[in-house]
Design an enzyme around this catalytic site. Sequence first.
Site, PDB file in Angstrom:
ATOM      1  N   THR A  13      41.160  78.606  -0.735  1.00 49.40           N
ATOM      2  CA  THR A  13      40.844  80.020  -0.551  1.00 49.40           C
ATOM      3  C   THR A  13      39.824  80.483  -1.584  1.00 49.40           C
ATOM      4  O   THR A  13      38.912  81.253  -1.273  1.00 49.40           O
ATOM      5  CB  THR A  13      42.122  80.881  -0.604  1.00 49.40           C
ATOM      6  OG1 THR A  13      43.049  80.389   0.375  1.00 49.40           O
ATOM      7  CG2 THR A  13      41.819  82.342  -0.318  1.00 49.40           C
ATOM      8  N   ASP A  42      25.655  81.462  -8.364  1.00 49.87           N
ATOM      9  CA  ASP A  42      26.649  80.776  -9.186  1.00 49.87           C
ATOM     10  C   ASP A  42      26.528  81.282 -10.611  1.00 49.87           C
ATOM     11  O   ASP A  42      25.429  81.520 -11.102  1.00 49.87           O
ATOM     12  CB  ASP A  42      26.406  79.264  -9.191  1.00 49.87           C
ATOM     13  CG  ASP A  42      26.929  78.590  -7.938  1.00 49.87           C
ATOM     14  OD1 ASP A  42      26.225  77.700  -7.432  1.00 49.87           O
ATOM     15  OD2 ASP A  42      28.032  78.911  -7.483  1.00 49.87           O
ATOM     16  N   HIS A  48      34.403  82.138  -2.750  1.00 51.05           N
ATOM     17  CA  HIS A  48      33.219  81.867  -3.569  1.00 51.05           C
ATOM     18  C   HIS A  48      31.992  81.655  -2.689  1.00 51.05           C
ATOM     19  O   HIS A  48      30.929  82.249  -2.930  1.00 51.05           O
ATOM     20  CB  HIS A  48      33.466  80.627  -4.441  1.00 51.05           C
ATOM     21  CG  HIS A  48      32.266  80.147  -5.186  1.00 51.05           C
ATOM     22  ND1 HIS A  48      31.962  80.586  -6.450  1.00 51.05           N
ATOM     23  CD2 HIS A  48      31.289  79.260  -4.850  1.00 51.05           C
ATOM     24  CE1 HIS A  48      30.841  79.998  -6.854  1.00 51.05           C
ATOM     25  NE2 HIS A  48      30.418  79.187  -5.901  1.00 51.05           N
ATOM     26  N   GLU A  49      32.111  80.814  -1.671  1.00 53.01           N
ATOM     27  CA  GLU A  49      30.969  80.544  -0.790  1.00 53.01           C
ATOM     28  C   GLU A  49      30.570  81.795  -0.006  1.00 53.01           C
ATOM     29  O   GLU A  49      29.378  82.044   0.200  1.00 53.01           O
ATOM     30  CB  GLU A  49      31.263  79.365   0.142  1.00 53.01           C
ATOM     31  CG  GLU A  49      31.534  78.045  -0.578  1.00 53.01           C
ATOM     32  CD  GLU A  49      30.444  77.595  -1.547  1.00 53.01           C
ATOM     33  OE1 GLU A  49      29.268  77.980  -1.386  1.00 53.01           O
ATOM     34  OE2 GLU A  49      30.776  76.850  -2.494  1.00 53.01           O
ATOM     35  N   HIS A  61      28.234  83.850  -2.000  1.00 57.93           N
ATOM     36  CA  HIS A  61      26.814  83.483  -1.904  1.00 57.93           C
ATOM     37  C   HIS A  61      26.161  84.171  -0.705  1.00 57.93           C
ATOM     38  O   HIS A  61      25.053  84.696  -0.817  1.00 57.93           O
ATOM     39  CB  HIS A  61      26.650  81.972  -1.770  1.00 57.93           C
ATOM     40  CG  HIS A  61      26.953  81.218  -3.022  1.00 57.93           C
ATOM     41  ND1 HIS A  61      26.422  81.552  -4.254  1.00 57.93           N
ATOM     42  CD2 HIS A  61      27.743  80.137  -3.232  1.00 57.93           C
ATOM     43  CE1 HIS A  61      26.865  80.701  -5.167  1.00 57.93           C
ATOM     44  NE2 HIS A  61      27.686  79.838  -4.579  1.00 57.93           N
TER      45      HIS A  61
END
Length: 184
Positions: A118, A133, A123-124, A127
């Site tokens: 999760t 990052d 996190h992705e 983006h």
Amino acid sequence: MRFDLKRVAVATLAAAAMTLSIQALGPGTATAAPAVASVRVLYYDASGAGEFVNAVHQGAANWNARVTNVRLERWTSGRTRNVRVLVDNGWPRAYVNSLGNGTIYMGRQAVTEGHNPTRIAAHELGHILGLPDRRTGVCADLMSGASAGTSCTSAVPNSREIAEVNALFAGSVLVAAGWRSEAG
């Protein structure tokens, strides 16, 4: 990944200014509510996310519970697909075509090494929402990613990340101009 660094820098400065303004006023100080911005809806397709489909839905829900200027909704036929989520055996990654549009790979390698699915999904998605990052190693920083270690399971953005995404999507349109792959 490609980022519009100027836009991210402006959003970061706007978020910092907002934080400083709130801090300067002090706790309990009444302020006028900010102008309500349109909510930009992004449709994500997790049908190719394999065993990580629920992690992707939870990652999107974590963002939706915290940001106000953009909403991640499940893609259905007839809607514009902004984000495609796929799974492979590599490392997780996001390919950003433009703000709010791109492809995420939920790579099994990170999960095999002990990272939380999760957290990876959230996190992705960060983006796709315009964040780079930040390898701080701090678990509370969602965009620190794997640098926070395998014991970190926090899958929610911090106040700075929330403010940056809200600034990036401030004044956005209701439905994003879409992106489609060759496969449709």
